[in-house]
Design a protein around this motif. Structure first.
Motif, short mmCIF file in Angstrom:
data_model
loop_
_atom_site.label_atom_id
_atom_site.label_comp_id
_atom_site.label_asym_id
_atom_site.label_seq_id
_atom_site.Cartn_x
_atom_site.Cartn_y
_atom_site.Cartn_z
N TYR A 36 0.85 -1.24 -0.23
CA TYR A 36 0.05 -0.01 -0.03
C TYR A 36 0.78 1.31 -0.03
N VAL A 37 2.00 1.34 0.68
CA VAL A 37 2.98 2.38 0.71
C VAL A 37 3.47 2.38 -0.78
N LEU A 38 3.60 1.65 -1.69
CA LEU A 38 4.11 1.53 -3.25
C LEU A 38 2.95 2.12 -3.87
N SER A 39 1.77 1.69 -3.37
CA SER A 39 0.64 2.36 -4.23
C SER A 39 0.37 3.75 -4.09
N LEU A 40 0.68 4.35 -2.72
CA LEU A 40 0.50 5.55 -2.53
C LEU A 40 1.48 6.44 -3.44
N ALA A 41 2.79 5.91 -3.52
CA ALA A 41 3.70 6.78 -4.31
C ALA A 41 3.23 6.67 -5.85
N VAL A 42 2.72 5.57 -6.27
CA VAL A 42 2.05 5.45 -7.68
C VAL A 42 1.05 6.50 -7.93
N ALA A 65 13.86 4.60 -3.10
CA ALA A 65 14.07 5.92 -2.55
C ALA A 65 14.85 6.87 -3.46
N GLY A 66 15.74 6.34 -4.14
CA GLY A 66 16.37 7.12 -4.98
C GLY A 66 15.39 7.86 -6.29
N PHE A 67 14.57 6.73 -6.65
CA PHE A 67 13.85 7.10 -7.99
C PHE A 67 12.67 8.14 -7.30
N LEU A 68 12.31 7.70 -6.16
CA LEU A 68 11.40 8.90 -5.57
C LEU A 68 11.68 10.15 -5.21
N ALA A 69 13.14 10.00 -4.66
CA ALA A 69 13.55 11.55 -4.36
C ALA A 69 13.89 12.40 -5.48
N LEU A 98 -1.41 -1.00 -9.08
CA LEU A 98 -2.08 -0.07 -10.14
C LEU A 98 -3.26 0.68 -9.77
N SER A 99 -3.79 0.26 -8.58
CA SER A 99 -4.92 0.94 -8.07
C SER A 99 -4.53 2.53 -7.85
N GLY A 100 -3.22 2.66 -7.57
CA GLY A 100 -2.81 4.13 -7.43
C GLY A 100 -2.84 4.77 -8.57
N VAL A 101 -2.66 4.27 -9.69
CA VAL A 101 -2.97 4.85 -11.11
C VAL A 101 -4.44 5.50 -11.16
N LEU A 104 2.98 15.51 -2.06
CA LEU A 104 2.38 14.16 -1.86
C LEU A 104 3.19 12.94 -1.96
N CYS A 105 4.53 13.24 -2.35
CA CYS A 105 5.40 12.26 -2.50
C CYS A 105 6.26 11.86 -1.17
N LEU A 106 6.37 12.95 -0.54
CA LEU A 106 7.18 12.92 1.08
C LEU A 106 6.69 11.97 1.87
N PRO A 107 5.35 11.84 1.94
CA PRO A 107 4.90 10.82 3.14
C PRO A 107 5.50 9.24 2.49
N ALA A 108 5.21 8.92 1.23
CA ALA A 108 5.58 7.80 0.57
C ALA A 108 7.12 7.77 0.71
#
Length: 396
Positions: free
Chosen positions: A6-12, A72-76, A133-136, A166-170
């Motif tokens: 679910y954490v990954l889904s938040l980032a997606v 983490a690198g990609f998201l940062a 994919l539900s994040g999308v 929005l990306c910071l919590p993820a």
């Protein structure tokens, strides 16, 4: 289901919002940057191309990285380029940030797919894929309309700031809870061997199927607003509602696909369409072109258009989620690259579908032809499925 999925889904969700938000921001960007609307709209194509190029390249480069470091690198990096995009006064710089954002988004999604499916037993992998994919789909339901409203209220730059925030919590949760057990051992990863596995015929056919289904989806989705205003004569204020209706259907479809796929992963043989898919979902793929034809035929009437948008959103994204799981299954011997190539297939469809729809509608000025392009692409997907199942039956 592990919480980290679910954490990954938040980032997606945050990244999906960024991918689709340009649809409502093009006029503001064109005015603020003193460029043409066509130039501002090219930011969408820049993102799609970045996703297609970035997925395999980033997956290959990060294959030997610990999964926590890669995610983490990609998201940062995604956060940083959105901050740059929010403050720049240069359109070329903004264009560059969209390309880089797409590349790191593709890298994140490729790694996230392999991590999410690696955290669960094979029978639960369809649901893990669906949750990711539900994040999308949620970005279509919530993120894009909210971004359009925020852009109207305080300008397009505020939407870039909002995506970064929005990306910071993820990002914090990735640093805190990414499972160390998901990191591959360097000597276990062979990019050349995985690339050879991806050239296998079952994998290539699965990727083609994913591209056709997603091409059909976005051929119409890209023109849904124009269909609403120019064909159904709806006011502009109804467009966010129509897009949200499509997104609600998409979310329902992905959720159902994940649940009905549970317990079926790994059944059947690699090389056909059945692994990870219940027979009912295969039959649903045969219904997909019929649904697009109904939408095309009834698009001039508002109520049927809204109903068809919900149904087709559900069918398209539900089938798309199941097909992505199928790609991951038939490419199971390429765990580091399979998610990347699934991402490439989806984005190739998302790029080519609207391109074909644009050629058809530009030649005739009839925007309903976008939905007929979806009919043709989804019918091709159904024909491919039928041929694969017939081949399976002959080989049995």
């Amino acid at each position: 289901m592990p919480v980290f999925v679910y954490v990954l889904s938040l980032a997606v969700f945050a990244q999906g919002t960024s991918e689709f938000m340009l649809a409502g921001l093009v006029p503001g960007i064109a005015h603020d940057m003193s460029v043409s609307v066509a130039a501002a709209a090219s930011l969408t194509s820049a993102y799609a191309v970045g996703m297609i190029v970035g997925a395999p390249v980033m997956a290959a480069l990060s294959a030997r990285w610990p999964r926590r470091r890669a995610l983490a690198g990609f998201l940062a990096a995604f956060v940083v380029v959105h901050v740059v995009g929010a403050v720049t006064a240069s359109f070329p710089v903004l264009f560059g940030t969209r390309v880089v954002a797409a590349i790191v988004n593709a890298g994140f999604l490729a790694v996230a797919m392999s991590v999410a499916t690696g955290l669960v037993v094979p029978e639960r992998r369809p649901r893990a894929t669906a949750i990711l994919l539900s994040g999308v789909t949620l970005s279509c339901v919530i993120g894009v309309p909210a971004g359009a409203l925020l852009g109207d209220w305080s300008g397009w730059r505020s939407v870039f700031w909002a995506v970064a925030a929005l990306c910071l919590p993820a990002l914090a949760l990735v640093f805190r809870s990414a499972p160390s057990s998901s990191a591959p051992r360097p000597h276990d990863v062979s990019i050349r061997r995985e690339a050879r596995e991806l050239r296998a015929r079952p994998v290539r056919l699965a990727l083609l199927l994913a591209a056709l289904v997603n091409g059909a989806t976005f051929a119409t989705f890209a023109y849904l607003a124009v269909i609403a205003t120019d064909v159904a004569d709806l006011p502009g204020v109804a467009v966010p509602g129509l897009l949200a209706a499509f997104g609600v259907g998409a979310f329902i479809g992905v959720t159902i696909a994940g649940r009905v796929g549970d317990g079926r992963a790994g059944n059947g043989r690699v090389g056909n369409v059945r692994p990870g898919l219940r027979p009912g979902l295969i039959r649903t793929l045969y219904v997909l072109p019929v649904g697009w034809a109904v939408l095309a035929a009834t698009s001039a009437r508002p109520v049927p258009l809204f109903i068809a948008a919900v149904i087709q959103g559900g069918l398209s994204f539900g089938i798309g989620s199941a097909v992505v799981h199928h790609v991951m299954f038939v490419a199971s011997r390429a765990p580091s690259l399979s998610g990347a190539f699934a991402t490439v297939a989806l984005n190739a469809g998302a790029f080519l579908g609207p391109l074909l729809a644009g050629a058809a509608t530009g030649a005739t000025h009839d925007h309903r032809l976008a939905a007929w392009v979806s009919v043709a692409l989804s019918a091709s997907a159904a024909a491919l499925t039928c041929a694969l199942l017939r081949r399976q039956h002959v080989g049995a």
